[in-house]
Write a protein that holds these residues in place. Structure first.
Motif, short mmCIF file in Angstrom:
data_model
loop_
_atom_site.label_atom_id
_atom_site.label_comp_id
_atom_site.label_asym_id
_atom_site.label_seq_id
_atom_site.Cartn_x
_atom_site.Cartn_y
_atom_site.Cartn_z
N MET A 195 -3.21 0.29 -2.41
CA MET A 195 -1.75 0.39 -2.43
C MET A 195 -1.21 0.78 -1.06
O MET A 195 -0.17 0.27 -0.62
CB MET A 195 -1.30 1.38 -3.50
N ARG A 196 -1.90 1.67 -0.37
CA ARG A 196 -1.45 2.06 0.97
C ARG A 196 -1.67 0.92 1.96
O ARG A 196 -0.81 0.65 2.81
CB ARG A 196 -2.20 3.32 1.42
N GLN A 197 -2.81 0.24 1.84
CA GLN A 197 -3.09 -0.86 2.75
C GLN A 197 -2.06 -1.97 2.62
O GLN A 197 -1.65 -2.57 3.63
CB GLN A 197 -4.49 -1.42 2.49
N PHE A 198 -1.63 -2.25 1.40
CA PHE A 198 -0.65 -3.31 1.16
C PHE A 198 0.77 -2.78 1.06
O PHE A 198 1.68 -3.50 0.61
CB PHE A 198 -1.04 -4.11 -0.09
N THR A 199 0.96 -1.54 1.47
CA THR A 199 2.28 -0.87 1.57
C THR A 199 3.08 -0.89 0.26
O THR A 199 4.30 -1.06 0.28
CB THR A 199 3.13 -1.47 2.71
N ILE A 200 2.39 -0.72 -0.86
CA ILE A 200 3.09 -0.69 -2.15
C ILE A 200 2.87 0.66 -2.86
O ILE A 200 3.18 0.79 -4.05
CB ILE A 200 2.63 -1.85 -3.07
N PHE A 201 2.39 1.65 -2.12
CA PHE A 201 2.10 2.95 -2.74
C PHE A 201 3.35 3.59 -3.34
O PHE A 201 3.30 4.22 -4.40
CB PHE A 201 1.46 3.90 -1.72
N GLU A 202 4.48 3.42 -2.68
CA GLU A 202 5.71 4.04 -3.18
C GLU A 202 6.14 3.44 -4.53
O GLU A 202 6.95 4.04 -5.24
CB GLU A 202 6.84 3.88 -2.17
N HIS A 203 5.59 2.28 -4.87
CA HIS A 203 5.92 1.62 -6.14
C HIS A 203 4.84 1.86 -7.20
O HIS A 203 4.85 1.20 -8.24
CB HIS A 203 6.07 0.11 -5.92
N ARG A 204 3.94 2.79 -6.97
CA ARG A 204 2.74 2.94 -7.81
C ARG A 204 3.04 3.14 -9.28
O ARG A 204 2.28 2.70 -10.14
CB ARG A 204 1.87 4.08 -7.29
N ASP A 205 4.15 3.78 -9.60
CA ASP A 205 4.47 4.05 -11.00
C ASP A 205 5.55 3.11 -11.55
O ASP A 205 6.02 3.30 -12.68
CB ASP A 205 4.90 5.51 -11.17
N ALA A 206 5.91 2.10 -10.77
CA ALA A 206 6.91 1.12 -11.22
C ALA A 206 6.23 0.04 -12.05
O ALA A 206 5.10 -0.36 -11.78
CB ALA A 206 7.62 0.50 -10.03
N VAL A 207 6.92 -0.41 -13.09
CA VAL A 207 6.41 -1.51 -13.91
C VAL A 207 6.51 -2.80 -13.10
O VAL A 207 7.54 -3.07 -12.43
CB VAL A 207 7.22 -1.62 -15.22
N ALA A 208 5.47 -3.62 -13.14
CA ALA A 208 5.40 -4.82 -12.30
C ALA A 208 6.58 -5.76 -12.53
O ALA A 208 7.08 -6.39 -11.60
CB ALA A 208 4.09 -5.56 -12.54
#
Length: 265
Positions: free
Chosen positions: A133-146
């Motif tokens: 998630m950090r590598q693909f810069t989506i860590f801040e969305h980790r708890d968001a529903v896809a």
């Protein structure tokens, strides 16, 4: 001494009920090479990708992965040996969070079906998921529903899920399709940097010539199931056949595009 190519395709053909969708395709891709696949709709691009990744069986010809014949391999086996792909439409679990999607993908990659339901809570899977998630810069969305993510973030999640097996060859089907103009370069920067860090070979189908010019080492141009040009972008996008059958005479290449990329030297 010549290095063995990551991918070698010899005389590859595919027919459907007498209709030829791919004819005599001969391509080599070196380790770490970035290759753009272009062509009009129906030119044979996706058929080519599907044959390499096992979603279609070739009518004839061979596919080699670091010298090993993988012609006709099953998709799951292709992923296990190191040939992975993403699709034009993101293949994510819309009702699950980003963290849960990656956990399931990681459990599947480990071939551990028993762990799938418990995967999000397993320390090693949680740690690897967070790294991705950090590598693909989506860590801040980790708890968001896809299903609630923007198309760009969902694409990044989809590609992150495709690389959980640490592929040596990654095939992407229109990675910027449906993505806003503001997001497309940022997404490709993230993906290309991540794959270069792994030393992976990347082949991606793309209709956006700005993306092709900026990121690829080589262009494969398809027309009526055949490769009509295999050359660096500066040459390929000026090729008369490519202009006529792929990009159109009204579209001129941007000479300085590749030089402006922060991630592709």
């Amino acid at each position: 001494m010549n290095r063995m190519p990551a991918l070698r395709v010899k005389d590859l053909c595919k027919s459907f009920a007498g209709i030829t969708a791919a004819r005599n395709i001969n391509v080599e891709a070196g380790a770490g090479e970035i290759i753009g696949i272009i062509g009009a709709n129906g030119a044979g691009k996706t058929v080519f990708v599907n044959m390499i990744t096992g979603y279609l069986k070739p009518t004839s010809g061979t596919i080699e992965f670091f010298g090993k014949d993988i012609t006709g391999i099953e998709p799951r086996d292709a992923a296990h040996v190191g040939v992975c792909r993403s699709f034009q439409v993101s293949q994510v679990f819309m009702s699950m969070t980003v963290r849960e999607n990656l956990a399931i993908a990681l459990a599947i990659a480990r071939d551990d079906g028993r762990a799938m339901l418990k995967a999000p809570g397993r320390p090693e899977i949680r740690a690897e998921g967070e790294r991705l998630m950090r590598q693909f810069t989506i860590f801040e969305h980790r708890d968001a529903v896809a299903g609630a993510l923007s198309q760009g973030v969902r694409k990044l999640l989809d590609i992150a899920m495709a690389v959980v097996s640490n592929p040596k060859v990654l095939l992407l089907d229109e990675p910027t399709a449906g993505v806003s103009v503001e997001e497309k370069f940022a997404i490709m920067d993230i993906v290309i940097v991540a794959m270069k860090e792994k030393g992976a070979t990347v082949l991606f189908v793309e209709h956006d010539m700005e993306i092709v010019e900026r990121y690829v080492d080589r262009v494969l141009a398809f027309y009526q199931g055949e490769v009509i040009c295999d050359a660096p972008p500066a040459e390929a996008l000026k090729d008369p056949a490519v202009i006529e059958y792929v990009i159109g005479s009204g579209r001129a290449p941007t000479p300085t595009a590749a030089a402006g990329s922060p991630s592709h030297a």
